[in-house]
Design a protein around this motif. Structure first.
Motif, PDB file in Angstrom:
ATOM      1  N   THR A 162       0.722  -1.348  -0.025  1.00 51.03           N
ATOM      2  CA  THR A 162       0.028  -0.087   0.151  1.00 51.03           C
ATOM      3  C   THR A 162       0.869   1.287   0.097  1.00 51.03           C
ATOM      4  OG1 THR A 162      -0.128   0.458   2.440  1.00 51.03           O
ATOM      5  CG2 THR A 162      -1.609  -1.191   1.376  1.00 51.03           C
ATOM      6  N   ALA A 163       0.275   2.348  -0.018  1.00 53.16           N
ATOM      7  CA  ALA A 163       0.810   3.557  -0.006  1.00 53.16           C
ATOM      8  C   ALA A 163       1.657   3.734   1.471  1.00 53.16           C
ATOM      9  CB  ALA A 163      -0.061   5.015   0.104  1.00 53.16           C
ATOM     10  N   ASP A 164       1.571   2.882   2.388  1.00 49.50           N
ATOM     11  CA  ASP A 164       2.311   3.032   3.712  1.00 49.50           C
ATOM     12  C   ASP A 164       3.593   2.588   3.357  1.00 49.50           C
ATOM     13  OD1 ASP A 164       0.192   4.313   5.035  1.00 49.50           O
ATOM     14  OD2 ASP A 164      -0.764   2.233   5.683  1.00 49.50           O
ATOM     15  N   ASP A 165       3.668   1.578   2.518  1.00 50.70           N
ATOM     16  CA  ASP A 165       5.084   1.180   2.232  1.00 50.70           C
ATOM     17  C   ASP A 165       5.863   1.922   1.458  1.00 50.70           C
ATOM     18  OD1 ASP A 165       4.931  -1.717   3.117  1.00 50.70           O
ATOM     19  OD2 ASP A 165       3.284  -1.648   1.657  1.00 50.70           O
ATOM     20  N   ILE A 166       5.463   2.963   0.412  1.00 50.92           N
ATOM     21  CA  ILE A 166       5.988   3.911   0.036  1.00 50.92           C
ATOM     22  C   ILE A 166       6.321   5.111   0.904  1.00 50.92           C
ATOM     23  CG2 ILE A 166       5.957   5.858  -1.707  1.00 50.92           C
ATOM     24  CD1 ILE A 166       4.010   3.771  -3.327  1.00 50.92           C
ATOM     25  N   ALA A 224      14.871   4.673  -9.217  1.00 49.35           N
ATOM     26  CA  ALA A 224      13.637   4.723  -8.515  1.00 49.35           C
ATOM     27  C   ALA A 224      13.256   3.168  -8.145  1.00 49.35           C
ATOM     28  CB  ALA A 224      12.478   5.450  -9.359  1.00 49.35           C
ATOM     29  N   LEU A 225      14.107   2.260  -8.291  1.00 49.36           N
ATOM     30  CA  LEU A 225      14.033   0.951  -8.039  1.00 49.36           C
ATOM     31  C   LEU A 225      13.543   0.756  -6.537  1.00 49.36           C
ATOM     32  CD1 LEU A 225      16.726  -1.157  -9.828  1.00 49.36           C
ATOM     33  CD2 LEU A 225      14.453  -1.604  -9.932  1.00 49.36           C
ATOM     34  N   GLY A 226      14.210   1.368  -5.541  1.00 51.89           N
ATOM     35  CA  GLY A 226      14.080   1.361  -4.023  1.00 51.89           C
ATOM     36  C   GLY A 226      12.816   1.567  -3.763  1.00 51.89           C
ATOM     37  N   ILE A 227      12.003   2.493  -4.347  1.00 54.20           N
ATOM     38  CA  ILE A 227      10.650   2.592  -4.005  1.00 54.20           C
ATOM     39  C   ILE A 227       9.638   1.625  -3.525  1.00 54.20           C
ATOM     40  CG2 ILE A 227       8.622   4.022  -4.590  1.00 54.20           C
ATOM     41  CD1 ILE A 227      10.076   5.832  -6.288  1.00 54.20           C
ATOM     42  N   THR A 228       9.657   0.569  -4.344  1.00 55.19           N
ATOM     43  CA  THR A 228       8.940  -0.442  -4.007  1.00 55.19           C
ATOM     44  C   THR A 228       9.804  -1.836  -3.172  1.00 55.19           C
ATOM     45  OG1 THR A 228       9.487  -1.385  -6.347  1.00 55.19           O
ATOM     46  CG2 THR A 228       7.624   0.020  -6.261  1.00 55.19           C
TER      47      THR A 228
END
Length: 659
Positions: A162-166, A224-228
């Motif tokens: 979810t957005a909480d992970d980001i 931007a790989l780390g975002i997920t």
């Protein structure tokens, strides 16, 4: 197993971003196969309904025993639909690969085979398309990017993504100075850091204080790989914001670390099989095992056009060796199923001769290398005499004109490349023929004349030119033989340069040593591969002097410090280097495609005029070794780090054909 297709996707807001900033309706401009944003979109485009979902036999067994929920419950509301390159595949098998050391496994696995950014490049590399995110909206004149996440994606342990992970990635990692001492440059515009805000459980907004025209492209890129890759529910138990400090420090010491943040990074690392991921395969046998194994993720969120949950292949196996020749021998013997990394040029003829025996085919992908062996003079050399020479454009032009690129191509690259200056590939929208021809003709007479005009007319007893301080003019080319026939290339360059009176030494060393020396600005001239030449503005390492780190080398460390600190540190560069810095800032921020293109061309022109780096041979096809029964690998594809190849070809749809 059947599942009702809950709703038709609202297509009007699905945006695709081309190589420029301009956005178009994702519904009106379908993505290049092999991807659709949902089963509903696939049905609308083809008239074919995906009425049920299926899974690999190994997972069906776990469902039957109650160890896994049914596939319908493991998939998101709208799974991505991947269109196979050749045909709907078969489940099963282990993909055999070979890596050069443990670090190479990490590069391959966490960055190349598992391309799961919020958005990603299309298969042809021409536009940005949905992935983890289903859609995005750009507003505030290019300053706000509202990202809508795919509802129902789950981490590999079954917990929701979810957005909480980001927000955990942003608030608890990026904004924590112990974990992130510096804020990432790619998330800044005009020197000001961007912000990430949660809108709702499946929506986040990236906000900037100035327009950021390149943001969606960069969001699809490696930066931007780390975002997920930060599962909050798992990593919070190792973070100081959620665990009392004394307890966390005790946990760290118990596992052999001095500080809590070392423990955190150890737990977040790709080598930790307990850290959940959203990748197609997750590590199950980590190092120090000499064979690293990744196994299918039962919660992977993509399907094929028949409703089969991907990936097709059960496992990926990485055999670790320290020897590139051993890797290539394994490929020739048919012991690698599909690989291009570290497949070296000097073995091309042997690969072709052994195709039948090894039961493989040899593909030639389009490589985004503007030069396979790029010469990078150190513009900020610590020796003031060498620095003055390296900063002299006529000296750099002389070195370039002394190189017989045709001969290098024929001998080192078997005539398969293009003799050229350091320049983008023809497929790049910023290509012009004059960029790759600048000072690229073999003209030792002109090279000698330029050196004489500089004042380097005196010679030592061996015929080498003398520096202004009376010492023999000698330069050392340092390299690590990884991504091309660089031993052959450097040997030839040595002969060319010594023919015009510049004594040239060669130093082959490990990647670790090379990187350390390059990072510290201690090289004379370093060699690296000039990739990133298809979408160069996404990460212009070779176009902005000093932007490199260890690999590629930092060839202007003091100028780059000046630029990144707003002139507070480092040294002010020459006027043309300041210009390319300013042009990139404009290209990065502008929302106008024409302005960006003009900036890019001026950056390319200034590089061609100044030769801050010197190219040799480029536009080479990328050799790919593929077993004959290993299918759904495209005959051609763009191969580049910025496209995270082979991730851009959707490895989850590769399969072993058994009948």
């Amino acid at each position: 197993m059947k599942r009702r297709l809950i709703r038709l996707v609202t297509l009007s807001l699905l945006l695709a971003v081309s190589i420029g900033f301009a956005s178009t309706s994702f519904a009106q401009e379908q993505p290049s196969p092999p991807l659709y944003n949902s089963p509903a979109e696939y049905q609308n485009a083809t008239g074919r309904e995906i009425a049920e979902f299926n899974e690999a036999p190994m997972l069906a067994e776990l469902v039957e025993t109650g160890k896994l929920p049914p596939v319908e419950e493991r998939l998101p509301e709208e799974p991505v639909v991947v269109v196979p390159v050749e045909e709907v595949g078969q489940y099963g098998g282990t993909w055999r690969r070979v890596a050069i050391g443990v670090g190479d496994v990490g590069t391959l696995f966490s960055q190349r085979l598992t391309y799961e950014n919020l958005v990603r490049w299309s298969a042809d590399g021409k536009k940005v398309i949905p992935n983890v995110a289903t859609e995005w909206v750009v507003s505030d004149e290019g300053q706000t990017f509202t990202i809508h996440l795919r509802k129902g994606i789950k981490w590999s342990d079954g917990e929701p993504f979810t957005a909480d992970d980001i927000m955990f990635w942003y608030e608890d990692v990026l904004l924590n100075e112990e974990l992130s001492p510096t804020f990432p440059v790619w998330l800044t515009v005009e020197g000001k850091p961007g912000r990430v805000e949660k809108v709702d459980d499946y929506t986040v907004a990236f906000k900037f204080d100035a327009p950021y025209g390149l943001f969606m492209q960069i969001l699809a890129a490696p930066q931007a790989l780390g975002i997920t890759q930060y599962p909050a529910h798992y990593l919070k138990q190792f973070h100081i914001n959620y665990v009392p400090e004394d307890r966390l420090e005790a946990m760290a010491k118990e596992e052999g670390f001095d500080y809590w943040y070392q423990l955190f990074w150890n737990k977040q690392n790709w080598q930790n099989p307990d850290c959940p991921q959203i990748w197609a395969w997750v590590i199950t046998t980590p190092p120090p095992s000499p064979t690293v194994i990744a196994t299918r993720n039962p919660y992977y969120w993509k399907v094929d056009i028949a409703g089969n949950q991907l990936p097709y292949i059960d496992k990926v196996r990485f055999d670790i060796t320290e020897n590139i020749e051993v890797l290539n021998m394994k490929a020739m013997a048919g012991e690698i199923d599909m690989q291009f990394r570290h497949i070296i040029w000097t073995n091309y003829t042997l690969f072709m001769e052994n195709r039948d025996k090894g039961d493989y085919r040899v593909l030639k992908w389009t490589s985004a290398e503007g030069s396979n062996a790029l010469l990078m003079p150190n513009l900020n050399h610590k020796d003031p005499v060498l620095r003055e020479l390296f900063e002299n454009v006529d000296f750099r032009r002389a070195l370039s004109l002394a190189i017989d690129r045709e001969e290098i191509d024929q001998i080192a690259y078997l005539g398969m490349g293009k003799p050229k200056q350091a320049a983008v590939i023809p497929q790049c929208p910023y290509y012009k023929p004059e960029y790759e021809r600048a000072y690229a003709d073999y003209d030792p007479t002109m090279a000698n004349q330029l050196l004489d005009n500089i004042g380097l007319t005196e010679r030592d007893k061996d015929g080498f030119r003398l520096r202004p301080d009376g010492k023999t003019l000698a330069v050392t080319i340092e390299y690590t033989p990884l991504f091309g026939p660089w031993t052959d290339v450097t040997t030839m360059v040595k002969n060319y340069w010594e023919a015009i009176g510049v004594k040239t030494l060669l130093k082959e060393e490990s990647r670790e040593l090379f990187s350390t020396r390059a990072q510290a600005g201690e090289l004379d001239i370093g060699i690296w591969v000039m990739d990133r030449c298809f979408t160069p503005l996404v990460e212009p390492l070779y176009w902005l002097p000093g932007m490199g780190g260890g690999t590629p080398p930092n060839n202007a460390i003091e100028y780059w410090r000046w630029y990144t600190t707003g002139g507070k540190e480092g040294e002010e560069p020459p006027e043309d280097i300041i210009k390319v810095y300013q042009l990139y800032d404009e290209a990065k921020s502008t929302t106008d495609e024409t302005t960006r293109t003009n900036c890019a061309h001026e950056i390319m022109r200034l590089n061609a005029e100044n030769l801050w780096v010197i190219g040799t041979v480029g536009d080479l096809p990328q050799i790919v070794i593929v077993k004959n029964n290993f299918r759904n690998v495209p005959e051609n594809a763009i191969q580049d780090y910025l496209q995270l190849s082979p991730g851009n070809t959707f490895p989850e749809q590769y399969f072993f054909k058994t009948k």
